[in-house]
Design a protein around this motif. Structure first.
Motif, PDB file in Angstrom:
ATOM      1  N   LEU A 180       0.828  -1.207   0.000  1.00 46.85           N
ATOM      2  CA  LEU A 180       0.000   0.000   0.000  1.00 46.85           C
ATOM      3  C   LEU A 180       0.865   1.260   0.000  1.00 46.85           C
ATOM      4  O   LEU A 180       0.542   2.256  -0.661  1.00 46.85           O
ATOM      5  N   SER A 181       1.986   1.220   0.708  1.00 46.94           N
ATOM      6  CA  SER A 181       2.864   2.391   0.771  1.00 46.94           C
ATOM      7  C   SER A 181       3.436   2.734  -0.600  1.00 46.94           C
ATOM      8  O   SER A 181       3.592   3.917  -0.927  1.00 46.94           O
ATOM      9  N   PHE A 182       3.720   1.725  -1.419  1.00 44.38           N
ATOM     10  CA  PHE A 182       4.233   1.984  -2.767  1.00 44.38           C
ATOM     11  C   PHE A 182       3.160   2.623  -3.651  1.00 44.38           C
ATOM     12  O   PHE A 182       3.456   3.477  -4.485  1.00 44.38           O
ATOM     13  N   VAL A 183       1.910   2.208  -3.457  1.00 46.27           N
ATOM     14  CA  VAL A 183       0.808   2.791  -4.228  1.00 46.27           C
ATOM     15  C   VAL A 183       0.653   4.275  -3.891  1.00 46.27           C
ATOM     16  O   VAL A 183       0.514   5.123  -4.782  1.00 46.27           O
ATOM     17  N   ILE A 184       0.695   4.603  -2.604  1.00 45.41           N
ATOM     18  CA  ILE A 184       0.570   5.995  -2.171  1.00 45.41           C
ATOM     19  C   ILE A 184       1.735   6.830  -2.699  1.00 45.41           C
ATOM     20  O   ILE A 184       1.550   7.961  -3.169  1.00 45.41           O
ATOM     21  N   SER A 185       2.937   6.267  -2.642  1.00 53.01           N
ATOM     22  CA  SER A 185       4.116   6.968  -3.159  1.00 53.01           C
ATOM     23  C   SER A 185       3.956   7.279  -4.640  1.00 53.01           C
ATOM     24  O   SER A 185       4.226   8.401  -5.088  1.00 53.01           O
ATOM     25  N   GLY A 186       3.520   6.308  -5.416  1.00 50.66           N
ATOM     26  CA  GLY A 186       3.321   6.514  -6.848  1.00 50.66           C
ATOM     27  C   GLY A 186       2.300   7.601  -7.145  1.00 50.66           C
ATOM     28  O   GLY A 186       2.481   8.399  -8.073  1.00 50.66           O
ATOM     29  N   MET A 187       1.235   7.659  -6.347  1.00 52.34           N
ATOM     30  CA  MET A 187       0.201   8.674  -6.541  1.00 52.34           C
ATOM     31  C   MET A 187       0.755  10.075  -6.277  1.00 52.34           C
ATOM     32  O   MET A 187       0.408  11.035  -6.969  1.00 52.34           O
ATOM     33  N   CYS A 188       1.636  10.213  -5.273  1.00 49.49           N
ATOM     34  CA  CYS A 188       2.241  11.522  -4.989  1.00 49.49           C
ATOM     35  C   CYS A 188       3.182  11.948  -6.114  1.00 49.49           C
ATOM     36  O   CYS A 188       3.142  13.096  -6.563  1.00 49.49           O
ATOM     37  N   VAL A 189       4.011  11.024  -6.581  1.00 48.18           N
ATOM     38  CA  VAL A 189       4.994  11.363  -7.611  1.00 48.18           C
ATOM     39  C   VAL A 189       4.319  11.752  -8.915  1.00 48.18           C
ATOM     40  O   VAL A 189       4.770  12.667  -9.614  1.00 48.18           O
ATOM     41  N   ILE A 190       3.210  11.096  -9.256  1.00 47.79           N
ATOM     42  CA  ILE A 190       2.542  11.378 -10.527  1.00 47.79           C
ATOM     43  C   ILE A 190       1.940  12.782 -10.547  1.00 47.79           C
ATOM     44  O   ILE A 190       1.676  13.346 -11.624  1.00 47.79           O
ATOM     45  N   LEU A 191       1.750  13.369  -9.363  1.00 49.75           N
ATOM     46  CA  LEU A 191       1.211  14.731  -9.273  1.00 49.75           C
ATOM     47  C   LEU A 191       2.295  15.797  -9.418  1.00 49.75           C
ATOM     48  O   LEU A 191       1.992  16.987  -9.529  1.00 49.75           O
ATOM     49  N   ILE A 192       3.550  15.391  -9.421  1.00 49.93           N
ATOM     50  CA  ILE A 192       4.648  16.347  -9.554  1.00 49.93           C
ATOM     51  C   ILE A 192       4.677  16.917 -10.975  1.00 49.93           C
ATOM     52  O   ILE A 192       4.649  16.170 -11.950  1.00 49.93           O
ATOM     53  N   LYS A 193       4.725  18.227 -11.079  1.00 47.18           N
ATOM     54  CA  LYS A 193       4.817  18.912 -12.374  1.00 47.18           C
ATOM     55  C   LYS A 193       6.194  19.549 -12.482  1.00 47.18           C
ATOM     56  O   LYS A 193       6.508  20.502 -11.778  1.00 47.18           O
ATOM     57  N   VAL A 194       7.015  19.000 -13.352  1.00 47.75           N
ATOM     58  CA  VAL A 194       8.389  19.478 -13.446  1.00 47.75           C
ATOM     59  C   VAL A 194       8.863  19.447 -14.891  1.00 47.75           C
ATOM     60  O   VAL A 194       8.500  18.554 -15.665  1.00 47.75           O
TER      61      VAL A 194
END
Length: 406
Positions: A180-194
């Motif tokens: 579950l922690s990996f899923v949450i991490s992926g969701m945060c990273v995908i929101l990064i705009k760079v």
């Protein structure tokens, strides 16, 4: 002081997302590492088997690192991070199945561990390569300190949660939490705009061989970096003894998993203390701090090896965390400042490979030695190696003359 730390933490939305995503996944990973390492030793009763298991966590990462660097310099680093989080989450689910039916074997665990290690070979250098793209250059030291702070807070909470929940939900429950922690991490990273500037350098069609040659030229021009990386690789060989033999040392002193988890947490509390100081102060990158950190690291391990008092062990490991962290922040900041944007992925990957190349050998060697010698003797050897490394850094004229601020 707290306000200053939090001010830097929230100053950038992308950095905030990166730290929070990484923090959640690192909490899960620390819980998982404590539970699985303890499970392996409990099941086999052999420090050598613990060593073989830890080899499986590093060797694939080392082998895959050169190729991962090439991929990271030619594709979106953010997207690679998201993909690796998804894959690691799925691998945890595949590991949960045999645990749930009571059929988990060392061989199956090793296979999953190898695949996770390959994912780490792409994810870890991607993070170090992405950070300079989302924060200003003058904030690199603080940014790295905050990232390390997040990492070390997870090392405090993770072992405590892992050791405690292991008694409640078992290995299977902790594996699901990690997924579950990996899923949450992926969701945060995908929101990064760079804006990933390395994608606009016109190098997408460049071959792997050409990339490797450019990396070779970089190290020839920066002999200081190469010598320091080699030194770190040698020291990591000796400090590998701590990873493979700490649970054995704790067990032989008549302690249990809760004491083992507490020691790992003390390590991270020390690291947090170092991170807070580094973040709120305006400490510049310097060779002096590299040398001092190795002295602190080595002396604290020496004290740890000579005592059977749990209180002194906790204090010693707290100081170890301070030494480790000061060294790591300075080293990463040096690299981020001098590596060109379009070379970051491959250079960080090669640095990762060189600094960890001897770790699998270390786990095998010290895992075997742990069956024949007192763990305290082996830890003394580790402290001597660290102190010798500190002396080398302090006395080397080339290292002292170098300053990444020049």
């Amino acid at each position: 002081m707290i306000r200053k730390v939090l001010g830097d933490y929230f100053i950038n939305k992308n950095f905030f997302l990166l730290i929070n995503g990484a923090f959640v996944s690192m909490i899960g990973t620390r819980m998982y590492e404590v539970a699985i390492t303890w499970w392996v030793y409990q099941k086999t009763g052999s420090s050598l088997n613990v060593g073989w298991f830890l080899i499986a966590t590093f060797l694939p990462r080392i082998i895959a690192s050169p190729y991962s660097g090439y991929v990271l310099d030619h594709t979106s680093r953010r997207n690679i991070m998201v993909l690796m989080d998804i894959l690691r989450g799925l691998l945890m689910l595949f590991l949960f199945i045999p645990v749930a039916i009571g059929k988990l074997t060392i061989i199956y665990l090793a296979a999953i561990t190898i695949l996770v290690s390959v994912c780490d070979a792409f994810f870890n250098p991607a993070v170090n390569s992405l950070i300079p793209d989302i924060i200003n250059k003058e904030l690199l030291v603080r940014g790295n300190s905050l990232y390390q702070l997040s990492n070390n807070v997870s090392k405090v909470l993770g072992p405590v949660f892992g050791a405690t929940l292991l008694q409640v939900v078992g290995v299977g429950g902790i594996i699901l939490i990690n997924a579950l922690s990996f899923v949450i991490s992926g969701m945060c990273v995908i929101l990064i705009k760079v804006e990933e500037k390395h994608l606009k350098t016109g190098r997408k069609s460049q071959t792997f061989i050409k990339d490797f040659q450019e990396c070779k030229i970089f190290f020839k021009k920066n002999v200081f970096i190469l010598s320091l990386v080699i030194l770190i690789g040698v020291l990591n060989f000796f400090t590998g003894a701590l990873h493979v033999l700490l649970p054995v040392h704790v067990k032989r002193l008549g302690m249990e998993s809760i004491q083992y988890g507490s020691l790992l947490s003390a390590l991270s509390v020390g690291a947090i203390a170092a991170m807070v100081i580094t973040t709120i102060s305006k400490i510049e990158v310097s060779i002096l701090f590299l040398a001092i950190s190795l002295f602190v690291y080595g002396l604290s391990i020496l004290v740890f090896s000579l005592t059977s008092s749990f209180i002194i062990m906790i204090i010693s490991y707290f100081v170890v965390g301070i030494g480790q962290t000061i060294f790591n922040v300075n080293m990463v900041s040096i690299l981020q400042k001098i590596i060109p944007i379009d070379l970051r992925g491959k250079v960080f990957s090669i640095v990762q490979a060189l600094t960890t190349a001897l770790i699998p050998i270390s786990y095998g060697v010290f895992g075997m030695l742990g069956n024949y010698f007192k763990t305290s003797y082996i830890f003394i050897l580790t402290s001597v190696a660290l102190l010798t490394g500190g002396i080398y850094v302090f006395l080397s004229e080339k290292l002292i003359e170098y300053s990444c601020n020049e």
